[in-house]
Write a protein that holds these residues in place. Structure first.
Motif, PDB file in Angstrom:
ATOM      1  N   THR A 162       0.832  -1.206   0.000  1.00  0.00           N
ATOM      2  CA  THR A 162       0.000   0.000   0.000  1.00  0.00           C
ATOM      3  C   THR A 162       0.865   1.253   0.000  1.00  0.00           C
ATOM      4  N   ALA A 163       1.941   1.232   0.792  1.00  0.00           N
ATOM      5  CA  ALA A 163       2.862   2.377   0.824  1.00  0.00           C
ATOM      6  C   ALA A 163       3.499   2.594  -0.540  1.00  0.00           C
ATOM      7  N   GLU A 164       3.862   1.504  -1.223  1.00  0.00           N
ATOM      8  CA  GLU A 164       4.444   1.622  -2.569  1.00  0.00           C
ATOM      9  C   GLU A 164       3.439   2.226  -3.550  1.00  0.00           C
ATOM     10  N   ASP A 165       2.192   1.730  -3.514  1.00  0.00           N
ATOM     11  CA  ASP A 165       1.161   2.243  -4.424  1.00  0.00           C
ATOM     12  C   ASP A 165       0.930   3.741  -4.208  1.00  0.00           C
ATOM     13  N   LEU A 166       0.807   4.129  -2.936  1.00  0.00           N
ATOM     14  CA  LEU A 166       0.580   5.535  -2.620  1.00  0.00           C
ATOM     15  C   LEU A 166       1.797   6.381  -2.997  1.00  0.00           C
ATOM     16  N   GLY A 167       2.995   5.815  -2.787  1.00  0.00           N
ATOM     17  CA  GLY A 167       4.216   6.531  -3.139  1.00  0.00           C
ATOM     18  C   GLY A 167       4.317   6.796  -4.624  1.00  0.00           C
ATOM     19  N   VAL A 168       4.008   5.792  -5.435  1.00  0.00           N
ATOM     20  CA  VAL A 168       4.041   5.960  -6.893  1.00  0.00           C
ATOM     21  C   VAL A 168       3.014   6.998  -7.332  1.00  0.00           C
ATOM     22  N   ALA A 169       1.800   6.888  -6.819  1.00  0.00           N
ATOM     23  CA  ALA A 169       0.746   7.848  -7.186  1.00  0.00           C
ATOM     24  C   ALA A 169       1.152   9.263  -6.787  1.00  0.00           C
ATOM     25  N   GLY A 170       1.692   9.395  -5.577  1.00  0.00           N
ATOM     26  CA  GLY A 170       2.080  10.720  -5.092  1.00  0.00           C
ATOM     27  C   GLY A 170       3.214  11.326  -5.888  1.00  0.00           C
ATOM     28  N   ILE A 171       4.240  10.532  -6.188  1.00  0.00           N
ATOM     29  CA  ILE A 171       5.414  11.111  -6.843  1.00  0.00           C
ATOM     30  C   ILE A 171       5.164  11.393  -8.325  1.00  0.00           C
TER      31      ILE A 171
END
Length: 201
Positions: A137-146
């Motif tokens: 989940t952290a990876e998914d949110l990180g990709v979306a955010g960046i």
């Protein structure tokens, strides 16, 4: 404006979740939020296919050991996707040769993919499934955010992506050392138990 920061950031993100990168760029381009995205990534058929693949990845990526199998299968897919997206972005912008952009995007995607795969192998040593869900989940949110950040602030996003890549490499080195020590202690305990079992009373 140079497209290199956006190429680097998209490469990093592609190594984590290539389908999310294509989906986000396509949606941002189709909705008019940016003119940096080529038409080929905005096509409806492309968005539908990557949307389905993104859902598949979102599920597979949260299941222990299935995530590592998925990562192994994507060792080629993610770097190639990073290279293709980077080349398309460069072709749209015209400020960087497409071959150079593809090399930057592909190599950055490969590095971040290896960091992700290594981290997942370490996380899978944990007996409970919640750490996999949290990391994914952290990876998914990180990709979306960046990727969202990169659309509006490409240079700052590239600096963040570079920092995250370096941090990931440091974490992998640390985890690799911890896993080696754990396996060595486990092997030594087994050896001691075998000696104790064969020792005469």
């Amino acid at each position: 404006m140079s497209v290199l920061p956006l190429v680097f950031t998209s490469g990093w993100a592609s190594g984590i979740n290539a389908y999310a990168v294509v989906l986000l760029f396509g949606v941002f381009g189709a909705t008019g939020l940016t003119d940096e995205v080529p038409e080929s990534l905005q096509r409806t058929d492309v968005l539908v296919v990557v949307g389905v693949l993104f859902v598949c990845e979102a599920v597979a990526d949260k299941i222990p050991y299935v995530d590592s199998i998925w990562d192994t299968a994507h060792t080629v897919i993610r770097p190639v996707s990073g290279a293709v997206v980077a080349a398309l972005l460069a072709g749209q912008n015209g400020s960087l040769p497409e071959i150079a952009a593809g090399a930057v995007g592909g190599s950055t995607a490969l590095m971040s993919h290896l960091v992700k795969a290594g981290t997942r192998m370490a996380v899978n040593t944990s007996p409970e499934p919640f750490s996999n869900i949290a990391v994914s989940t952290a990876e998914d949110l990180g990709v979306a955010g960046i990727i969202t950040f990169a659309i509006f602030h490409p240079l700052a996003a590239a600096i963040v992506a570079g920092g995250l890549l370096l941090l990931g490499i440091v974490i992998i080195v640390f985890l690799a050392a911890k896993i080696r020590n754990f396996r060595r202690r486990k092997t030594e305990r087994r050896a001691r138990r075998r000696v104790a079992a064969t020792w005469p009373d």
